[in-house]
Design an enzyme around this catalytic site. Structure first.
Site, PDB file in Angstrom:
ATOM      1  N   TYR A   5       8.426   0.626  -7.573  1.00 21.92           N
ATOM      2  CA  TYR A   5       7.121  -0.036  -7.472  1.00 21.92           C
ATOM      3  C   TYR A   5       6.591  -0.496  -8.818  1.00 21.92           C
ATOM      4  O   TYR A   5       5.988  -1.549  -8.944  1.00 21.92           O
ATOM      5  CB  TYR A   5       6.100   0.888  -6.799  1.00 21.92           C
ATOM      6  N   ARG A  64      14.478  -0.239   8.291  1.00 16.41           N
ATOM      7  CA  ARG A  64      14.635   1.140   7.812  1.00 16.41           C
ATOM      8  C   ARG A  64      13.485   1.973   8.353  1.00 16.41           C
ATOM      9  O   ARG A  64      12.325   1.737   8.021  1.00 16.41           O
ATOM     10  CB  ARG A  64      14.666   1.155   6.279  1.00 16.41           C
TER      11      ARG A  64
HETATM   12  C1  GCO Z   1       6.913   6.523  -1.229  1.00 21.33           C
HETATM   13  C2  GCO Z   1       7.169   6.580   0.183  1.00 21.33           C
HETATM   14  C3  GCO Z   1       6.362   5.629   1.007  1.00 21.33           C
HETATM   15  C4  GCO Z   1       5.046   5.175   0.385  1.00 21.33           C
HETATM   16  C5  GCO Z   1       5.246   3.941  -0.460  1.00 21.33           C
HETATM   17  C6  GCO Z   1       3.953   3.559  -1.172  1.00 21.33           C
HETATM   18  O1  GCO Z   1       7.691   5.868  -1.918  1.00 21.33           O
HETATM   19  O2  GCO Z   1       5.980   7.171  -1.667  1.00 21.33           O
HETATM   20  O3  GCO Z   1       8.554   6.370   0.454  1.00 21.33           O
HETATM   21  O4  GCO Z   1       6.136   6.428   2.125  1.00 21.33           O
HETATM   22  O5  GCO Z   1       4.122   4.879   1.385  1.00 21.33           O
HETATM   23  O6  GCO Z   1       6.182   4.173  -1.448  1.00 21.33           O
HETATM   24  O7  GCO Z   1       3.496   4.631  -1.925  1.00 21.33           O
END
Ligand code: GCO
Length: 493
Positions: free
Chosen positions: A312, A91
Site C-alpha cells: 500500500y 481472491r
Molecule cells: C490488510 C488486509 C486487508 C485490509 C487492507 C487495507 O492488508 O490489512 O489484508 O484486509 O483491509 O489491506 O488495510
C-alpha cells in the site's frame, strides 16, 4: 539486474499506454470477515474478530462484521458484478469458524456449501477462484486456549486446511495459506489494535513461529490433497522500509524493522532459517531455542509456487531515541495507534509520514515502494514468481445525487502502481497477476466502515452496490490487458 524481457510493448503511438503479457491475471480481493456478514448463520460460531469488534472501544463507531456487505446472501449478485467488470480472478478468504466452528473436529457442510456455491458461480462466469485459508478470523474457541501463542493451533490449522482442500480442491487452482501473518502476530498480540487485542511481546513472537509452522503444515496438506497443477503460496504485507536519514542509527532502525517486519517470515519460509539479527534483537523477549523444535524449519520452508505481495505504502523509519522532536508517528503501524509497540525488540523505532499525497488512511502514495519490493523478491529469491495480491487505496468517496461515484484519485493511485508493476516486469521480474484491494467497500478492521477501499461503492444502509468510476476504469484495463495513460484532468476515463 536480470535481462529485460520484451513483454512491455508500447501500444500504438501513445507512449503512455502499457501492455501486460498474455495470461496476466487481473483480479480483485476481499476477506470473509470484512464482507460476508451472516455471523451466526448456518452453524458459524464467533471468531476472534467477532469478539474483538463486539468489545466496546475496539472498533471505530462500534462497527462489527455482523452484516458487513451481506456477501453471504448476495454472492451471486456480486459474482455477476465481477463478471461485468471483466475480472479474470477473485481472491476471497474462507471463514474458519464457518466451516469448522470450534476449530476442531468435523466440518459444517452448510458452511462448506457456501464456498462450493461461490466457487461454482465464479467458474460459471469464467472467473478463477483464489482461496485464502486464513484472513484473521481464528475461531474464538482456539483463542480461548491460547490462540496463535500455542503450538497446537498450527495442528488445528492443518486439520482445517484438509477440510477446505477436500471440499474445494477440485475447483480452486490458487491457494494461499495465510494473509499477512505479520498483522495476526504483531497487531493481534503486540500492539493490540487487531483481534485478539493482546499486548504481550513474547506472545507476539510465539505467534509468529506458530503461524509460520501453520503455514508449513498447511503446504504439506495442500500438496498431498490438491492436483499437481495447483499453485500454493503465502501472502505477506512486506514493508518497503526506508531510513529517514543515512545516519547509522536510522539505518539500524531500518534493519531492525526489516528483520521483525519482513525477514521474520521471508527467511524461515524461503530459506529455512530465522535471521540471526532478529534472534539477537528479540533474545530478551522470547526463548527461541524452546520455541523452535527440531524439524519445524523444514516444515516451514516447504516449497511454495509463488509469493503473494500486499503493498500500500512505503515505511519511513528513524531511531526514535535520536530524534529531539520525538517520533512523528510513534509506533504507527498504519492500522491504528497504540501505547504498545507492534515491533518487539525495536520499540524505539519511530515511524514517519513520507512527504507528499496521502490516502484517507494517511498512507503516503508512492508506487516506487511496490517497484522496489518486487525487485527485492526477484533479486533475493530468483525463480520465485510473485502476485500482487493486494494493492489499492481508501478515499472519502462521495455518492452523487445522480448515483455515481467519481474517484479520480483512486484511478491515479491504481495506474501509478500498475505502471510500477509493469516496469518491474519489463526489467525481468516474474509477476503473475494483480488483485485490486478491494472489490467492494467493506469492514476495514479497527476503522470499521469509515474507510472505503472498494472499486464498488456499498451503501451499507441498503446494501446497494454502485461501481465507482475506478471500477469501470479497472474493467477496461482487465479487459484490454493494457494500462492506458491517466484520464483527462477532470477524471473522465
Ligand atoms: C490488510 C488486509 C486487508 C485490509 C487492507 C487495507 O492488508 O490489512 O489484508 O484486509 O483491509 O489491506 O488495510
Amino acid at each position: 539486474m536480470t535481462a529485460v524481457r520484451s513483454e512491455s510493448t508500447r501500444l500504438s503511438d501513445n507512449p503512455a499506454s502499457l501492455r501486460f503479457p498474455p495470461g496476466f491475471v487481473w483480479g480483485a480481493a476481499t476477506a470473509a470477515y470484512q464482507i460476508e456478514g451472516a455471523a451466526a448463520e448456518d452453524g458459524r460460531t464467533p471468531s476472534i474478530w467477532d469478539t474483538f469488534s463486539h468489545t466496546p472501544g475496539r472498533v471505530l463507531n462500534g462497527d462489527t462484521g455482523d452484516i458487513a456487505a451481506d456477501h453471504y446472501h448476495r454472492f451471486r449478485e456480486d459474482v455477476a458484478l465481477m463478471s461485468e467488470l471483466g475480472l479474470g480472478a477473485y481472491r476471497f478468504s474462507v471463514s474458519w469458524p464457518r466451516v469448522q466452528p470450534t476449530g476442531r473436529g468435523p466440518a459444517v457442510q452448510r458452511g462448506l456449501d457456501f464456498y462450493r456455491q461461490l466457487t461454482d458461480e465464479l467458474l460459471a462466469h469464467g472467473i478463477t477462484p483464489v482461496a485464502t485459508l486464513y484472513h484473521w478470523d481464528l475461531p474464538q474457541d482456539l483463542e480461548d486456549v491460547g490462540g496463535w501463542t500455542v503450538r497446537d493451533t498450527a495442528e488445528r490449522f492443518a486439520e482445517y486446511t484438509a477440510i477446505v482442500a477436500g471440499a474445494l480442491g477440485d475447483r480452486v487452482p490458487y491457494w494461499t495459506t495465510l494473509n499477512e501473518p505479520w498483522c495476526s502476530a504483531f497487531l493481534g498480540y503486540g500492539s493490540g489494535v487487531h483481534a485478539p487485542g493482546r499486548t504481550e511481546p513474547e506472545s507476539a513472537l510465539k505467534a509468529v513461529h506458530h503461524l509460520n509452522l501453520a503455514h508449513g503444515r498447511a503446504i504439506g496438506v495442500l500438496r498431498s490433497a490438491l492436483p499437481a497443477t495447483a499453485q500454493t503460496s503465502i501472502t505477506l504485507n512486506l514493508h518497503q522500509i526506508r531510513p529517514l536519514t543515512q545516519s547509522a542509527a536510522d539505518q539500524d532502525a531500518a534493519r531492525r524493522i526489516d528483520a521483525v517486519g519482513n525477514r521474520v517470515f521471508l527467511d524461515p519460509i524461503l530459506k529455512g532459517v530465522y535471521p540471526a539479527d532478529l534472534l539477537e534483537d528479540t533474545a530478551h523477549l522470547v526463548d527461541w531455542q524452546a520455541l523452535v523444535k527440531d524439524g519445524d524449519l523444514d516444515q516451514i520452508s516447504r516449497p511454495i509456487d509463488l509469493l503473494g505481495l500486499n503493498y500500500y505504502t512505503p515505511t519511513l523509519v528513524s531511531d526514535g531515541r535520536a530524534n529531539s522532536d520525538g517520533p512523528a508517528m510513534h509506533r504507527n503501524d498504519g492500522h491504528g495507534a497504540s501505547d504498545h509497540s507492534p515491533w518487539p525488540g525495536s520499540e524505539h523505532v519511530a515511524f514517519h509520514l513520507p512527504p507528499g499525497e496521502t490516502t484517507a488512511m494517511r498512507w503516503a502514495v508512492d508506487a516506487t515502494g511496490l517497484y522496489d519490493l518486487i525487485h527485492r523478491i526477484a533479486r533475493e529469491h530468483p525463480g520465485l514468481p510473485t502476485m500482487v495480491t493486494e494493492n489499492g487505496a481508501a478515499y472519502d468517496d462521495y455518492l452523487s445525487p445522480e448515483g455515481t461515484v467519481n474517484d479520480p484519485q483512486r484511478i491515479a493511485y491504481l495506474r501509478g502502481h500498475l505502471a510500477a508493476v509493469h516496469r518491474a516486469m519489463a526489467e525481468g521480474a516474474d509477476v503473475r497477476g494483480y488483485f485490486l484491494w478491494s472489490l467492494m467497500d467493506n469492514f476495514e478492521w479497527s476503522y470499521g466502515y469509515s474507510k472505503r477501499f472498494g472499486a464498488v461503492y456499498v451503501d451499507f444502509s441498503t446494501q446497494r452496490r454502485i461501481p465507482k468510476q475506478s471500477a469501470h476504469w479497472y474493467a477496461s484495463v482487465a479487459r484490454d490487458n493494457v494500462l492506458p495513460d491517466l484520464p483527462a484532468e477532470d477524471g473522465r476515463p
